[in-house]
Design a protein around this motif. Structure first.
Motif, PDB file in Angstrom:
ATOM      1  N   LEU A  54      15.725  -7.166  29.602  1.00  0.00           N
ATOM      2  CA  LEU A  54      16.037  -7.148  28.171  1.00  0.00           C
ATOM      3  C   LEU A  54      15.183  -6.126  27.438  1.00  0.00           C
ATOM      4  CD1 LEU A  54      17.561  -8.333  25.789  1.00  0.00           C
ATOM      5  CD2 LEU A  54      15.872 -10.186  25.693  1.00  0.00           C
ATOM      6  N   ARG A  55      13.908  -6.094  27.737  1.00  0.00           N
ATOM      7  CA  ARG A  55      13.024  -5.126  27.068  1.00  0.00           C
ATOM      8  C   ARG A  55      13.428  -3.689  27.414  1.00  0.00           C
ATOM      9  NH1 ARG A  55       8.734  -9.005  28.696  1.00  0.00           N
ATOM     10  NH2 ARG A  55       7.997 -10.087  26.814  1.00  0.00           N
ATOM     11  N   ALA A  56      13.934  -3.485  28.625  1.00  0.00           N
ATOM     12  CA  ALA A  56      14.275  -2.136  29.068  1.00  0.00           C
ATOM     13  C   ALA A  56      15.444  -1.539  28.305  1.00  0.00           C
ATOM     14  CB  ALA A  56      14.579  -2.141  30.565  1.00  0.00           C
ATOM     15  N   VAL A  57      16.313  -2.382  27.736  1.00  0.00           N
ATOM     16  CA  VAL A  57      17.487  -1.845  27.052  1.00  0.00           C
ATOM     17  C   VAL A  57      17.248  -1.612  25.564  1.00  0.00           C
ATOM     18  CG1 VAL A  57      18.998  -3.004  28.697  1.00  0.00           C
ATOM     19  CG2 VAL A  57      18.542  -4.089  26.486  1.00  0.00           C
ATOM     20  N   VAL A  58      16.088  -1.984  25.051  1.00  0.00           N
ATOM     21  CA  VAL A  58      15.828  -1.827  23.613  1.00  0.00           C
ATOM     22  C   VAL A  58      16.071  -0.396  23.143  1.00  0.00           C
ATOM     23  CG1 VAL A  58      14.061  -1.945  21.810  1.00  0.00           C
ATOM     24  CG2 VAL A  58      14.283  -3.804  23.458  1.00  0.00           C
ATOM     25  N   PRO A  59      15.631   0.648  23.880  1.00  0.00           N
ATOM     26  CA  PRO A  59      15.890   2.021  23.406  1.00  0.00           C
ATOM     27  C   PRO A  59      17.370   2.371  23.287  1.00  0.00           C
ATOM     28  CG  PRO A  59      14.161   2.008  25.076  1.00  0.00           C
ATOM     29  CD  PRO A  59      14.774   0.644  25.079  1.00  0.00           C
ATOM     30  N   LYS A  60      18.244   1.616  23.949  1.00  0.00           N
ATOM     31  CA  LYS A  60      19.675   1.895  23.894  1.00  0.00           C
ATOM     32  C   LYS A  60      20.355   1.230  22.701  1.00  0.00           C
ATOM     33  CE  LYS A  60      19.968   2.140  28.943  1.00  0.00           C
ATOM     34  NZ  LYS A  60      20.648   1.617  30.167  1.00  0.00           N
ATOM     35  N   LEU A  61      19.634   0.417  21.975  1.00  0.00           N
ATOM     36  CA  LEU A  61      20.237  -0.343  20.877  1.00  0.00           C
ATOM     37  C   LEU A  61      20.080   0.412  19.567  1.00  0.00           C
ATOM     38  CD1 LEU A  61      18.823  -3.850  21.852  1.00  0.00           C
ATOM     39  CD2 LEU A  61      21.076  -2.888  22.418  1.00  0.00           C
ATOM     40  N   ARG A  62      21.157   0.516  18.822  1.00  0.00           N
ATOM     41  CA  ARG A  62      21.125   1.242  17.550  1.00  0.00           C
ATOM     42  C   ARG A  62      21.068   0.316  16.343  1.00  0.00           C
ATOM     43  NH1 ARG A  62      25.807   5.874  18.570  1.00  0.00           N
ATOM     44  NH2 ARG A  62      24.812   6.888  20.380  1.00  0.00           N
ATOM     45  N   ALA A  63      21.375  -0.943  16.542  1.00  0.00           N
ATOM     46  CA  ALA A  63      21.431  -1.873  15.411  1.00  0.00           C
ATOM     47  C   ALA A  63      20.064  -2.018  14.770  1.00  0.00           C
ATOM     48  CB  ALA A  63      21.933  -3.239  15.881  1.00  0.00           C
ATOM     49  N   LYS A  64      20.047  -1.998  13.469  1.00  0.00           N
ATOM     50  CA  LYS A  64      18.820  -2.250  12.745  1.00  0.00           C
ATOM     51  C   LYS A  64      18.390  -3.689  12.998  1.00  0.00           C
ATOM     52  CE  LYS A  64      16.901  -2.051   8.058  1.00  0.00           C
ATOM     53  NZ  LYS A  64      17.242  -1.884   6.608  1.00  0.00           N
ATOM     54  N   GLY A  65      17.123  -3.870  13.310  1.00  0.00           N
ATOM     55  CA  GLY A  65      16.650  -5.211  13.602  1.00  0.00           C
ATOM     56  C   GLY A  65      16.806  -5.610  15.052  1.00  0.00           C
ATOM     57  N   ALA A  66      17.260  -4.689  15.910  1.00  0.00           N
ATOM     58  CA  ALA A  66      17.504  -5.030  17.309  1.00  0.00           C
ATOM     59  C   ALA A  66      16.219  -5.445  18.022  1.00  0.00           C
ATOM     60  CB  ALA A  66      18.139  -3.849  18.031  1.00  0.00           C
ATOM     61  N   ALA A  67      15.131  -4.743  17.758  1.00  0.00           N
ATOM     62  CA  ALA A  67      13.871  -5.077  18.427  1.00  0.00           C
ATOM     63  C   ALA A  67      13.415  -6.483  18.061  1.00  0.00           C
ATOM     64  CB  ALA A  67      12.797  -4.054  18.069  1.00  0.00           C
ATOM     65  N   ARG A  68      13.568  -6.841  16.795  1.00  0.00           N
ATOM     66  CA  ARG A  68      13.198  -8.190  16.360  1.00  0.00           C
ATOM     67  C   ARG A  68      14.118  -9.230  17.009  1.00  0.00           C
ATOM     68  NH1 ARG A  68      10.597 -12.597  15.582  1.00  0.00           N
ATOM     69  NH2 ARG A  68      11.287 -13.889  13.831  1.00  0.00           N
ATOM     70  N   ALA A  69      15.387  -8.920  17.144  1.00  0.00           N
ATOM     71  CA  ALA A  69      16.325  -9.836  17.787  1.00  0.00           C
ATOM     72  C   ALA A  69      15.943 -10.061  19.248  1.00  0.00           C
ATOM     73  CB  ALA A  69      17.747  -9.301  17.687  1.00  0.00           C
ATOM     74  N   VAL A  70      15.549  -8.997  19.933  1.00  0.00           N
ATOM     75  CA  VAL A  70      15.122  -9.121  21.323  1.00  0.00           C
ATOM     76  C   VAL A  70      13.934 -10.058  21.429  1.00  0.00           C
ATOM     77  CG1 VAL A  70      14.001  -7.857  23.199  1.00  0.00           C
ATOM     78  CG2 VAL A  70      16.084  -6.954  22.151  1.00  0.00           C
ATOM     79  N   GLU A  71      12.966  -9.917  20.535  1.00  0.00           N
ATOM     80  CA  GLU A  71      11.806 -10.809  20.575  1.00  0.00           C
ATOM     81  C   GLU A  71      12.211 -12.255  20.335  1.00  0.00           C
ATOM     82  OE1 GLU A  71       8.765 -10.040  21.607  1.00  0.00           O
ATOM     83  OE2 GLU A  71       9.724  -8.115  22.042  1.00  0.00           O
ATOM     84  N   MET A  72      13.208 -12.495  19.513  1.00  0.00           N
ATOM     85  CA  MET A  72      13.683 -13.861  19.306  1.00  0.00           C
ATOM     86  C   MET A  72      14.301 -14.421  20.571  1.00  0.00           C
ATOM     87  SD  MET A  72      15.282 -13.694  15.435  1.00  0.00           S
ATOM     88  CE  MET A  72      15.820 -15.416  15.495  1.00  0.00           C
ATOM     89  N   PHE A  73      15.065 -13.596  21.281  1.00  0.00           N
ATOM     90  CA  PHE A  73      15.654 -14.055  22.539  1.00  0.00           C
ATOM     91  C   PHE A  73      14.591 -14.311  23.600  1.00  0.00           C
ATOM     92  CE2 PHE A  73      19.727 -12.198  20.983  1.00  0.00           C
ATOM     93  CZ  PHE A  73      20.500 -13.343  21.117  1.00  0.00           C
ATOM     94  N   LEU A  74      13.452 -13.659  23.470  1.00  0.00           N
ATOM     95  CA  LEU A  74      12.363 -13.863  24.426  1.00  0.00           C
ATOM     96  C   LEU A  74      11.517 -15.090  24.086  1.00  0.00           C
ATOM     97  CD1 LEU A  74      11.181 -10.189  24.979  1.00  0.00           C
ATOM     98  CD2 LEU A  74      12.417 -11.652  26.592  1.00  0.00           C
ATOM     99  N   SER A  75      11.861 -15.793  23.019  1.00  0.00           N
ATOM    100  CA  SER A  75      11.074 -16.961  22.636  1.00  0.00           C
ATOM    101  C   SER A  75      11.885 -18.244  22.541  1.00  0.00           C
ATOM    102  CB  SER A  75      10.383 -16.705  21.289  1.00  0.00           C
ATOM    103  OG  SER A  75      11.332 -16.565  20.245  1.00  0.00           O
TER     104      SER A  75
END
Length: 287
Positions: free
Chosen positions: A217-238
């Motif tokens: 999941l962390r590896a695909v963060v650079p491929k995401l264009r949506a604003k707030g994507a990094a924060r969403a990933v952290e939510m999925f990791l918790s």
């Protein structure tokens, strides 16, 4: 890959208290060493184990709810709505593991357990952490025989506190059955030692699986264009599961409901997320 539990620890159920205590202590020591690498998403690990514990507790109360139904009850209820009996059990467990152990936090998480009772449980004395957890189960169920969920949450809380952990990690609860909770004294203690070994056997491979999924999941963060994507990933990791609407509600300035759905679908396409329900609507996502 996390090192597996040595086979001799869980080869067969221990027959004596001395053997059981030795094996449960070895299992806990191995778990601490194996599960502390930074790659293990600790909050998600606790929440996924909490779902397993909630499923057990629902069964103890006579409700044969599958994990999928308990997820729905917890995550699809609107704010302020009663999620139903299964949802309330799931909510108690999810809340209990989410924040550091304290009397105040557990009092806010558990239904029908006052601060005085919780403080007494957390101060339980005994020669080993498992002794203290067994004492808590016996004391709570002696006073209130139908408080299985509270008894098991408090047992895992005192186990974690005795081991110097900051958060509840469900280990004893997922491995106990209704007949086990009718035991008392040394019989209950023996069962709790065995439950710890079973709990570690369940928790350890889950930690490894989640660590690998978190890395993807962390590896695909650079491929995401949506604003707030990094924060969403952290939510999925918790958290064990999330609905797109929950992402949008958490980040109203970054994600609309529609954008949150598109982000979840994109993460599924990239192999970094799973859709957990198999439905076309009211979907839930997690790693």
């Amino acid at each position: 890959m996390l090192p597996p539990l040595p086979g001799w620890i869980a080869a067969q159920p221990a027959e004596t208290l001395e053997e059981a205590a030795f094996r449960s202590g070895a299992a806990l020591a191995h778990l601490v060493l194996a599960s502390t690498p930074e790659g293990v998403p600790q909050a998600l690990w606790r929440d996924r184990l909490a779902l397993a514990a909630a499923e057990v507790c629902a069964g103890l109360a006579g409700r044969r709810e599958a994990a999928s139904a308990m997820r729905d009850a917890l995550h699809l209820a609107k704010a302020g709505d009663d999620p139903g009996p299964a949802g309330r059990v799931s909510r108690q467990w999810s809340r209990a593991v989410a924040r550091p152990i304290s009397v105040t936090h557990l009092a806010n998480s558990l239904e029908g357990s006052g601060p005085e009772r919780i403080a007494l449980c957390l101060d339980a004395a005994g020669p080993t952490p498992v002794d203290r957890a067994a004492q808590v189960i016996e004391a709570v169920l002696t006073d209130s025989p139908r408080s299985e969920t509270a008894a098991l949450i408090l047992a895992d809380a005192v186990l974690a506190k005795s081991l110097g952990w900051t958060h509840v990690l469900p280990l004893i609860s997922p491995a106990l059955k209704a007949r086990d909770l009718r035991l008392r004294g040394d019989e209950l203690l023996l069962t709790c030692h065995r439950a710890v070994v079973s709990g570690v056997r369940q928790a350890l491979p889950l930690a490894g699986s989640l660590a690998r999924a978190a890395a993807r999941l962390r590896a695909v963060v650079p491929k995401l264009r949506a604003k707030g994507a990094a924060r969403a990933v952290e939510m999925f990791l918790s958290q064990d599961a999330l609905a797109p609407v929950a992402l949008a509600r958490e980040m109203p300035d970054s994600l609309s409901d529609r954008a949150a759905r598109r982000l979840c679908e994109r993460l599924v396409e990239l192999g970094a997320l799973r859709e957990l329900t198999g439905r076309d609507t009211f979907r839930l996502y997690g790693i």
